[in-house]
Scaffold this active site. Structure first.
Site, PDB file in Angstrom:
ATOM      1  CG  HIS A  95     -14.745  35.777 -24.093  1.00  0.00           C
ATOM      2  ND1 HIS A  95     -16.028  36.379 -24.888  1.00  0.00           N
ATOM      3  CD2 HIS A  95     -14.926  36.820 -23.116  1.00  0.00           C
ATOM      4  CE1 HIS A  95     -16.578  37.302 -24.314  1.00  0.00           C
ATOM      5  NE2 HIS A  95     -15.987  37.586 -23.245  1.00  0.00           N
TER       6      HIS A  95
ATOM      7  CG  ASP B 237     -12.990  28.318 -30.940  1.00  0.00           C
ATOM      8  OD1 ASP B 237     -12.935  29.335 -30.284  1.00  0.00           O
ATOM      9  OD2 ASP B 237     -12.871  28.256 -32.093  1.00  0.00           O
TER      10      ASP B 237
HETATM   11  P1  ADP Z   1     -12.573  33.896 -32.162  1.00  0.00           P
HETATM   12  O1  ADP Z   1     -13.214  34.422 -31.145  1.00  0.00           O
HETATM   13  O2  ADP Z   1     -11.278  32.913 -31.734  1.00  0.00           O
HETATM   14  O3  ADP Z   1     -12.095  34.762 -33.132  1.00  0.00           O
HETATM   15  P2  ADP Z   1     -15.083  33.170 -32.960  1.00  0.00           P
HETATM   16  O4  ADP Z   1     -15.464  32.155 -34.264  1.00  0.00           O
HETATM   17  O5  ADP Z   1     -15.717  32.762 -31.709  1.00  0.00           O
HETATM   18  O6  ADP Z   1     -13.674  32.792 -32.902  1.00  0.00           O
HETATM   19  O7  ADP Z   1     -15.470  34.484 -33.492  1.00  0.00           O
HETATM   20  C1  ADP Z   1     -14.832  35.063 -34.611  1.00  0.00           C
HETATM   21  C2  ADP Z   1     -15.453  36.158 -35.187  1.00  0.00           C
HETATM   22  O8  ADP Z   1     -14.737  36.961 -36.204  1.00  0.00           O
HETATM   23  C3  ADP Z   1     -16.775  35.912 -35.894  1.00  0.00           C
HETATM   24  O9  ADP Z   1     -17.901  36.744 -35.621  1.00  0.00           O
HETATM   25  C4  ADP Z   1     -16.573  35.946 -37.326  1.00  0.00           C
HETATM   26  O10 ADP Z   1     -17.721  36.373 -37.918  1.00  0.00           O
HETATM   27  C5  ADP Z   1     -15.613  37.001 -37.317  1.00  0.00           C
HETATM   28  N1  ADP Z   1     -14.415  36.643 -38.448  1.00  0.00           N
HETATM   29  C6  ADP Z   1     -13.925  35.574 -38.679  1.00  0.00           C
HETATM   30  N2  ADP Z   1     -13.248  35.300 -39.704  1.00  0.00           N
HETATM   31  C7  ADP Z   1     -13.484  36.370 -40.426  1.00  0.00           C
HETATM   32  C8  ADP Z   1     -13.297  36.888 -41.760  1.00  0.00           C
HETATM   33  N3  ADP Z   1     -12.280  36.495 -42.729  1.00  0.00           N
HETATM   34  N4  ADP Z   1     -14.237  37.992 -42.312  1.00  0.00           N
HETATM   35  C9  ADP Z   1     -14.852  38.639 -41.305  1.00  0.00           C
HETATM   36  N5  ADP Z   1     -15.149  38.092 -40.257  1.00  0.00           N
HETATM   37  C10 ADP Z   1     -14.426  36.910 -39.765  1.00  0.00           C
HETATM   38  C1  G6P Z   2     -10.686  35.744 -28.963  1.00  0.00           C
HETATM   39  C2  G6P Z   2     -10.320  36.272 -27.875  1.00  0.00           C
HETATM   40  C3  G6P Z   2     -10.705  37.703 -27.676  1.00  0.00           C
HETATM   41  C4  G6P Z   2      -9.966  38.445 -28.619  1.00  0.00           C
HETATM   42  C5  G6P Z   2     -10.138  37.700 -30.177  1.00  0.00           C
HETATM   43  C6  G6P Z   2      -9.400  38.434 -31.440  1.00  0.00           C
HETATM   44  O1  G6P Z   2     -12.040  36.037 -29.380  1.00  0.00           O
HETATM   45  O2  G6P Z   2     -11.237  35.575 -26.947  1.00  0.00           O
HETATM   46  O3  G6P Z   2     -10.197  38.072 -26.494  1.00  0.00           O
HETATM   47  O4  G6P Z   2     -10.102  39.685 -28.739  1.00  0.00           O
HETATM   48  O5  G6P Z   2     -10.093  36.591 -30.168  1.00  0.00           O
HETATM   49  O6  G6P Z   2      -7.881  38.437 -31.155  1.00  0.00           O
HETATM   50  P1  G6P Z   2      -7.075  39.879 -30.715  1.00  0.00           P
HETATM   51  O7  G6P Z   2      -5.802  39.073 -30.201  1.00  0.00           O
HETATM   52  O8  G6P Z   2      -7.072  40.493 -32.085  1.00  0.00           O
HETATM   53  O9  G6P Z   2      -8.093  40.582 -29.791  1.00  0.00           O
END
Ligand code: ADP
Ligand code: G6P
Length: 482
Positions: A173, A386
């Site tokens: 991912h 990202d």
């Molecule tokens: P990552 O996988 O690195 O966290 P992404 O943007 O791909 O980044 O996914 C983040 C996910 O977490 C999204 O589905 C988003 O809606 C959720 N998210 C991020 N910040 C918040 C928040 N403050 N409250 C609720 N959901 C959140």
């Molecule tokens: C990214 C990574 C996931 C991970 C998520 C939240 O989306 O690709 O593998 O689960 O961040 O991070 P955490 O350390 O809380 O699982």
């Protein structure tokens, strides 16, 4: 899903570090809470549709009555969970250590944040082996085992050692770094050969796929590239063929779009804007992570306020940060930096009745998240790096008024698909990002609608179901070699 692939008949078994839930204690009772992050957001609708099994860490050690909690969950959600609990020491060395202080920063090009320690690597191997044992005991030949992400790279090779011969798939991912960066990892060959134990290895973008293939060619002289095709590279290694492809992950567009149109979300969106007294809202939604470029974003906003007086009183930056990995020191430092920067900018530019940055440190529940997306005139998605970034896609799907402007980092995987119609920025370029903020603020309605219309079409067409279909299709119906 419209197309059928051979893999459609099999039960889907997803293996990821984190389950889509976390088990925690609340008022003396064990409870299940939803998990966060892009991996969970993308896979939850998929496994639900296929009534599969999800194996992962429940966010706790041994102790809670997991069987009972999981039985209830299975009845309600229609798919099953199996737990791999972690001890405190494993959490420290495997999760916070090797996964999040070595692989995570290295794969996001942030060598300065890396900590390479032999003890962490050993625990990473041991915990991956525990996951492999659970997979082996809970699955049979008719299951399709799909391992997810950087925390569990070794599981496929360990399943082979345990004698599993069925097809195994892996999806990364996060980005895959260039060969020059990747080779700094002391265990680089081990990681590469483990990836080559799968039948299909998927990356987010063509760049990630090329980086992996280049590293593999450079570091494993025994392998041969059999064929390079547009959709896949076929590698021959130890008498087997490994398919390597890129499959940009996405969201359930229809689900976001429909929910964002509900009356509940419309009311919450209206209320949110009323509180901001009719100003344009520029929104950031991120996990607390140094890869997300939040301090750089705050500095760019400060620069925009210096440079463009018409922004004063007419725009507010609403930044929602969900706590994440709070016991890793670099993440604690980041929290302090954000508190300091937002305080400084607000005291420098704020006036009675206008706060430039509203900074909220918590998770938003679904209606609120959708209301934030729907009501914001501008979204700031400016990570330093990202894998994909699902927030960018969620914003488009929830922009049902069709007039939001997406400011997007060129270093997010999502830029490959959305870059043409978003305002692309280099998050390290404070001046350029400040200019993009002003351009979004002054963008005429017609241009906003045209751009957002194209973005929504793109996200609708390539949704999470398309992602699963193309990944599983590549696993079962790819080109046959002699
Ligand atoms: P990552 O996988 O690195 O966290 P992404 O943007 O791909 O980044 O996914 C983040 C996910 O977490 C999204 O589905 C988003 O809606 C959720 N998210 C991020 N910040 C918040 C928040 N403050 N409250 C609720 N959901 C959140
Ligand atoms: C990214 C990574 C996931 C991970 C998520 C939240 O989306 O690709 O593998 O689960 O961040 O991070 P955490 O350390 O809380 O699982």
């Amino acid at each position: 899903m419209t197309e059928k692939t051979q893999s459609d008949d099999k039960r889907l078994v997803v293996v990821s570090n984190r389950l889509p839930i976390a088990v925690g204690e609340e008022a003396g009772q064990w409870r299940i809470k939803p998990g966060s992050g892009g991996l969970v957001t993308a896979l939850a609708p998929v496994i639900k549709a296929r009534q599969g099994l999800w194996i992962g860490w429940p966010g706790c050690g041994e102790g809670p009555p997991l069987d009972e909690l999981f039985d209830n969950f299975g009845r309600e959600q229609g798919y099953r969970l199996a737990a791999v609990p972690l001890s405190e020491e494993e959490e420290e060395r495997y999760y916070r250590g090797f996964s999040n202080s070595a692989l995570w920063p290295l794969f996001h090009d942030l060598l300065g944040n890396c900590r390479f320690r032999g003890d962490d690597w050993q625990t990473y191997l041991e915990v991956n082996r525990r996951f492999a044992d659970v997979v082996a005991s809970r699955t049979g030949e008719d299951d399709l085992v799909w391992v997810q992400d950087y925390q569990l790279i070794m599981v496929g090779a360990q399943l082979r050692e345990l004698g599993l011969r069925q097809k195994l798939a892996f999806f990364l991912h996060i980005p895959f770094p260039t060969h020059d960066l990747f080779r700094r990892l002391p265990w680089n060959r081990e990681i590469l050969t483990a990836l080559l134990a799968y039948d299909l290895v998927g990356f987010q973008t063509l760049r990630d796929r090329r980086n992996f293939v280049n590293s593999a060619i450079a570091l494993i002289p025994e392998l041969q590239v059999e064929r390079r095709q547009r959709a896949q590279t076929l590698i021959r290694y130890q008498g087997r063929i490994v398919r390597v492809g890129h499959f940009p992950i996405s969201i359930d567009f229809a689900e976001f779009n429909d929910a964002a149109r509900s009356q509940e979300v419309a009311d919450a969106a209206w209320y949110l804007h009323e509180n901001l007294e009719g100003r344009q809202v520029m929104l950031g939604v991120d996990r607390l992570d140094y890869t997300k470029g939040i301090p750089e974003r705050f500095r760019a906003f400060e620069r925009a306020l210096e440079k463009y007086p018409d922004l004063h009183r007419n725009i507010s930056l609403l930044q929602v940060v969900v706590p994440s990995r709070t016991q890793v020191p670099d993440y604690q430092d980041l929290k302090q930096t954000l508190d300091r920067l937002s305080g400084r900018i607000n005291s420098r530019f704020g006036e009675p009745g206008w706060i430039p940055i509203h900074y909220v440190f918590r998770s938003l529940e679904r209606t609120q998240l959708l209301a934030h997306y729907r009501t914001s005139e501008i979204a700031l998605v400016t990570p330093l790096r990202d894998g994909m970034n699902l927030v960018a896609k969620e914003y488009c799907a929830a922009s049902v008024e069709n007039n939001g402007v997406l400011i997007l980092s060129e270093f997010a995987g999502a830029a490959d698909q959305l870059g043409k119609h978003a305002l692309l920025v280099n998050p390290y370029d404070v001046e350029g990002t400040a200019d993009a903020m002003h351009r979004a603020f002054t963008m005429p309605g017609e241009e906003r609608r045209r751009r957002m219309g194209m973005l929504r079409t793109q996200v609708r067409r390539y949704d999470v179901h398309h992602w699963v279909r193309s990944f599983l299709g590549a696993l079962s119906t790819g080109t046959q070699l002699p």
